[in-house]
Design an enzyme around this catalytic site. Structure first.
Site: not given
Ligand code: F6P
Length: 343
Positions: A10, A103, A126-128, A266, A274
């Site tokens: 991503g 990863e 990684t944003i995570d 909601r 993000q």
């Molecule tokens: O690993 C980064 C991330 O944005 C996760 O937070 C999310 O689950 C995933 O990628 C979304 O992936 P995609 O862009 O393939 O929908």
């Protein structure tokens, strides 16, 4: 040396800062030349390259996304893929590959180095923020800032309508984004994948808030949170990951709260918002430092290692340390955040 750069997985604010940092530092300090590999490992397998130079990387520091493109291609999920990757490194005349990724992308880099002694270097992306071996990844704080700005807005509309707003954020199996978005926006409840919380427990928190005279609330839920009564099958990608956003955990939670508490509710999914757009100064700076470090590591022949932030210092660690296990939120850290839940 001739160096290939790729961005996999991503996208993430700050990727272009890393590319620019590596190209400028490598060219100016060591006389390296660079080539961009398009869309992660796919570009290496298909030998699709673009020229990369100081000139072609001017003006990209503050740009979101990645000028190289990205994909979730896994050479190890294809017959003969790993050998094809190594052959391509040789045939393209690359002395090194800088792989910028999370990863999955770095897992491939680690295996290529272990199986073939491929001259690869990793940069954590990684944003995570779930990669071991580094304290922070660039892009994380930009992602959190976007989340907080959105939640600030949702607070005012929730207050106007006496509603509960459930905000689903990204993060996969680590709750860092949810934790920091919730903590920095003063959310009334935060759910993360590392610590199980039932719908009844969420409702108890909200009840306490209502009893204290509050008529609205904001709940932040990480996309990777599981509820026993909510099971959805989704397809797997090349690395075996489910598409968590498709499970709709935010919508499920909002519906459950509404039914249990008779409180108008909601759900909002922040999703890819993000990940997009211009990086914060912190992430531009960290990305640049990571790029400079990667060029230096190539010069020093530190293959099989990853650039890393330890405290205030940029250093490097073995790739195996980064991909061995996910860096998740420690329960004690979550416990401290809980102090602010409810009333
Ligand atoms: O690993 C980064 C991330 O944005 C996760 O937070 C999310 O689950 C995933 O990628 C979304 O992936 P995609 O862009 O393939 O929908």
């Amino acid at each position: 040396m001739n160096i290939g750069i790729l961005t996999g997985g991503g996208d993430c604010p700050g990727l272009n800062a890393v590319i620019r940092g590596a190209v400028h530092a490598g060219s100016r300090r060591y006389g390296h030349t660079f080539v961009g590999l398009r869309r992660g490992w796919k570009g290496l397998l298909e030998r699709e390259t673009i020229p990369l130079s100081q000139e072609s990387t001017y003006g990209i520091l503050g740009q979101g996304g990645t000028i190289l493109g990205s994909s979730r291609t896994n050479p190890y999920s294809r017959d003969g893929g790993p050998q094809a990757a190594v052959d391509a490194i040789r045939d393209l005349g690359l002395d090194a590959v800088i792989a910028i990724g999370g990863e999955d992308t770095l897992g491939v880099a680690n295996k290529l180095h272990g199986d073939f002694q491929a001259p690869v270097i990793g940069v954590p992306k990684t944003i995570d923020n779930d990669l071991s071996g580094t304290d922070y990844s660039f892009g994380f704080w930009t992602c959190v800032q976007i989340g907080v700005a959105a939640i600030d807005r949702l607070q005012t509309t929730a207050a106007s309508h006496d509603r509960v707003l459930v905000v689903e954020v990204m993060g996969r199996h680590a709750g860092w984004i949810a934790l920091e978005c919730g903590r920095a926006s003063g959310a009334d409840c935060v759910l993360i994948p590392e610590v199980a919380m039932s719908v009844d427990e969420v409702c108890a928190v909200l009840k306490a808030r209502r009893s204290a005279g509050q008529h609205h609330a904001v709940v932040v839920v990480s996309e990777g949170v599981e509820f026993t009564s909510h099971k959805v099958e989704t397809e797997l990608d090349e690395f075996g990951h489910v598409q968590l956003a498709e499970r709709g955990v935010g919508e499920f939670l909002a519906t459950s709260i509404e039914q249990t508490m008779d409180w108008d509710c909601r759900a909002v999914v922040l999703g890819h918002v993000q990940r997009g757009g211009t990086p914060l100064a912190y992430d531009r700076s960290l990305g640049t430092r990571m790029g400079v470090q990667a060029a230096k590591m190539v010069q020093e022949g530190k293959f099989g290692r990853m650039a890393s932030l330890r405290g205030e210092q940029v250093t490097d660690v073995p790739l195996s340390e980064a991909v061995g296990r996910l860096r998740t939120v420690p329960p004690a850290e979550y416990e401290d955040a809980r102090v602010f839940f409810g009333a």
